[in-house]
Scaffold this active site. Sequence first.
Site, short mmCIF file in Angstrom:
data_model
loop_
_atom_site.label_atom_id
_atom_site.label_comp_id
_atom_site.label_asym_id
_atom_site.label_seq_id
_atom_site.Cartn_x
_atom_site.Cartn_y
_atom_site.Cartn_z
N SER A 75 2.81 -13.02 1.71
CA SER A 75 2.42 -12.54 0.38
C SER A 75 2.70 -13.61 -0.66
O SER A 75 3.64 -14.41 -0.51
CB SER A 75 3.24 -11.29 0.08
OG SER A 75 3.18 -10.96 -1.28
N TYR A 91 11.83 -7.09 -1.07
CA TYR A 91 10.58 -7.21 -0.31
C TYR A 91 10.22 -8.69 -0.13
O TYR A 91 9.90 -9.14 0.98
CB TYR A 91 9.47 -6.46 -1.05
CG TYR A 91 8.10 -6.70 -0.48
CD1 TYR A 91 7.75 -6.26 0.79
CD2 TYR A 91 7.14 -7.42 -1.21
CE1 TYR A 91 6.49 -6.51 1.31
CE2 TYR A 91 5.88 -7.67 -0.71
CZ TYR A 91 5.56 -7.21 0.56
OH TYR A 91 4.31 -7.47 1.07
N LYS A 132 9.84 -11.20 3.34
CA LYS A 132 8.66 -12.02 3.70
C LYS A 132 9.08 -13.48 3.87
O LYS A 132 8.63 -14.17 4.79
CB LYS A 132 7.58 -11.90 2.62
CG LYS A 132 6.89 -10.55 2.59
CD LYS A 132 6.00 -10.35 3.82
CE LYS A 132 5.41 -8.97 3.91
NZ LYS A 132 4.79 -8.65 5.18
P1 NAD Z 1 -0.17 -0.50 4.92
O1 NAD Z 1 1.10 0.21 4.65
O2 NAD Z 1 -1.44 0.16 4.52
O3 NAD Z 1 -0.27 -0.89 6.47
C1 NAD Z 1 0.86 -1.15 7.25
C2 NAD Z 1 0.70 -0.35 8.52
O4 NAD Z 1 1.83 -0.62 9.37
C3 NAD Z 1 0.67 1.15 8.30
O5 NAD Z 1 -0.42 1.72 8.98
C4 NAD Z 1 1.99 1.65 8.88
O6 NAD Z 1 1.89 2.96 9.40
C5 NAD Z 1 2.27 0.60 9.94
N1 NAD Z 1 3.68 0.42 10.28
C6 NAD Z 1 4.73 0.35 9.43
N2 NAD Z 1 5.86 0.13 10.11
C7 NAD Z 1 5.52 0.02 11.41
C8 NAD Z 1 6.24 -0.24 12.61
N3 NAD Z 1 7.56 -0.42 12.60
N4 NAD Z 1 5.57 -0.30 13.78
C9 NAD Z 1 4.22 -0.11 13.81
N5 NAD Z 1 3.49 0.16 12.72
C10 NAD Z 1 4.13 0.21 11.54
O7 NAD Z 1 -0.05 -1.93 4.21
P2 NAD Z 1 -1.17 -3.03 3.95
O8 NAD Z 1 -1.48 -3.03 2.51
O9 NAD Z 1 -2.25 -2.88 4.93
O10 NAD Z 1 -0.32 -4.34 4.23
C11 NAD Z 1 -0.30 -4.95 5.50
C12 NAD Z 1 0.65 -6.14 5.46
O11 NAD Z 1 0.24 -7.04 4.43
C13 NAD Z 1 2.10 -5.77 5.17
O12 NAD Z 1 2.93 -6.57 5.96
C14 NAD Z 1 2.26 -6.14 3.69
O13 NAD Z 1 3.58 -6.48 3.39
C15 NAD Z 1 1.34 -7.33 3.58
N6 NAD Z 1 0.83 -7.53 2.23
C16 NAD Z 1 0.21 -6.51 1.58
C17 NAD Z 1 -0.24 -6.69 0.28
C18 NAD Z 1 -0.90 -5.57 -0.48
O14 NAD Z 1 -0.94 -5.62 -1.72
N7 NAD Z 1 -1.45 -4.54 0.17
C19 NAD Z 1 -0.08 -7.93 -0.35
C20 NAD Z 1 0.57 -8.95 0.35
C21 NAD Z 1 1.01 -8.74 1.64
C1 WQD Z 2 -0.79 -5.89 -11.28
C2 WQD Z 2 -0.72 -5.95 -12.80
C3 WQD Z 2 1.26 -4.94 -13.70
C4 WQD Z 2 0.41 -0.83 -12.54
C5 WQD Z 2 2.57 -6.17 -6.24
C6 WQD Z 2 3.72 -6.71 -5.45
C7 WQD Z 2 3.26 -7.82 -4.56
C8 WQD Z 2 2.01 -7.46 -3.76
C9 WQD Z 2 0.98 -6.71 -4.52
C10 WQD Z 2 2.57 -7.21 -1.44
C11 WQD Z 2 0.67 -6.30 -13.34
C12 WQD Z 2 0.04 -4.18 -14.13
C13 WQD Z 2 0.34 -2.20 -12.72
C14 WQD Z 2 0.28 0.02 -13.66
C15 WQD Z 2 0.00 -1.92 -15.06
N1 WQD Z 2 2.20 -6.76 -2.58
N2 WQD Z 2 0.13 -2.72 -13.97
N3 WQD Z 2 0.09 -0.57 -14.89
O1 WQD Z 2 2.81 -6.55 -9.34
O2 WQD Z 2 1.01 -8.28 -8.97
O3 WQD Z 2 2.04 -7.21 -7.04
O4 WQD Z 2 1.57 -5.70 -5.34
O5 WQD Z 2 2.96 -8.25 -1.10
O6 WQD Z 2 4.33 -8.14 -3.77
O7 WQD Z 2 4.69 -7.19 -6.36
O8 WQD Z 2 0.51 -5.89 -8.44
O9 WQD Z 2 -1.00 -4.00 -8.84
O10 WQD Z 2 1.49 -3.65 -9.14
O11 WQD Z 2 0.25 -5.04 -10.80
O12 WQD Z 2 -0.17 -2.38 -16.20
O13 WQD Z 2 0.37 1.25 -13.57
O14 WQD Z 2 -1.01 -4.63 -13.31
O15 WQD Z 2 2.22 -5.00 -14.74
O16 WQD Z 2 0.51 -7.08 -14.48
P1 WQD Z 2 1.67 -7.02 -8.54
P2 WQD Z 2 0.31 -4.56 -9.24
#
Ligand code: NAD
Ligand code: WQD
Length: 335
Positions: free
Chosen positions: A124, A148, A152
């Site tokens: 991330s 978190y 990562k």
């Molecule tokens: P998500 O929660 O929708 O998907 C994760 C999946 O993993 C879920 O289906 C959950 O049931 C499963 N899971 C959790 N723990 C488990 C375990 N111990 N064993 C097997 N399955 C398990 O999340 P996502 O948004 O699809 O994110 C996927 C990955 O990408 C995560 O590692 C997250 O940290 C990373 N990521 C997400 C974002 C985002 O904004 N969505 C941004 C950056 C990184």
């Molecule tokens: C985006 C912008 C908020 C909600 C987070 C995690 C990051 C990643 C993705 C996994 C910001 C603003 C938000 C609301 C708002 N996940 N906001 N009102 O904070 O960039 O990232 O999710 O790795 O680790 O930190 O994303 O969508 O929460 O916010 O004004 O109700 O929207 O302040 O500027 P963010 P976000």
Amino acid sequence: MNILLTGGAGYIGSHTFISLIDAGHKPIVVDTFDNSSPQVLDRLHALTGQKPVFYQADVRNSDMIADILMRESCDAVIHFAGRKSVGEGQSDPVLYFDQNVGGTVQLLHAMNKSGCKKLIFSSSAVVYGNPEYLPIDEEHPLSTCNVYGDTKRTVEDMLRALSASDPEWSVVLLRYFNPVGAHKSGDIGEYPRGIPNNLMPYVTQVAVGQLEQLSVFGGDYDTPDGTGVRDFIHVCDLADGHVSAMKLLDDTGCTAMNLGTGKGYSVLDIIQTFETVNKVRIPYEITDRRPGDVAACYANPSYARTLTGWQARLELADMCRDAWNWQQKNPMGFD
Ligand code: NAD
Ligand code: WQD
């Protein structure tokens, strides 16, 4: 290739499932449904015409994962499974280290045992912390400011050390920026449990009338309109990025790569685009900043393009349209 998708029923995993099928690969899904629904598998079946090969298993169950890797002759793993909420990580750090770091340790044991040493890891942009410069390239120093992010970064450190210690390993660290939107069918998408923390799900729930109004966290940032700026990327572009990244698995070593569009959009840009594209109103008020938020964060995505040819294609309007289509078709998510 036969690819194990840990967390493959989740938001990004389910979209990547479709991209892999489209590219001629065979995905094998492992999930606990901790943060997803079994219904995703039916939807994927309907969308692709292929019944997903699925195992309900926890990545921390190393023996079971090793058995699956061997039984399915997996060539590589894409590791999505884990927890992703910044707030939840602060209140339950042990859960986050157990799931994200412990889960990856157990997965690596299973991969070593089965001889499958090709891994794509869901990292991330959180690993860059508060940006020192923009746009952020992969050379940007790593620095985290929440649990978190720590998990990562710890996994990234472990995977770099692993590939340095054993030249047979091939590891790709994909640093996602802000994934939003949904498959164009509107049949799969993101449905957070409880009140959404992230902007786009909050916006769609306001638009559908489940939430009254959006709080815009801070209007006095040093950004063009004073609100936070992020690199929103369509989840389908992100999913395709995984397929492109698979090219790197032909070589050994460890490569980190940003997956973003390179464009920064503000919270007000999102509201305005969402309203225009979908012809709905998003009532909002500007409130205090959210603790821990950075003013602006967006990627330099050119390394991914140079290495793999991948670049994001879809625009903010596509993200807003597809997020709304998914929300309207599934007002209660998969429930
Ligand atoms: P998500 O929660 O929708 O998907 C994760 C999946 O993993 C879920 O289906 C959950 O049931 C499963 N899971 C959790 N723990 C488990 C375990 N111990 N064993 C097997 N399955 C398990 O999340 P996502 O948004 O699809 O994110 C996927 C990955 O990408 C995560 O590692 C997250 O940290 C990373 N990521 C997400 C974002 C985002 O904004 N969505 C941004 C950056 C990184
Ligand atoms: C985006 C912008 C908020 C909600 C987070 C995690 C990051 C990643 C993705 C996994 C910001 C603003 C938000 C609301 C708002 N996940 N906001 N009102 O904070 O960039 O990232 O999710 O790795 O680790 O930190 O994303 O969508 O929460 O916010 O004004 O109700 O929207 O302040 O500027 P963010 P976000």
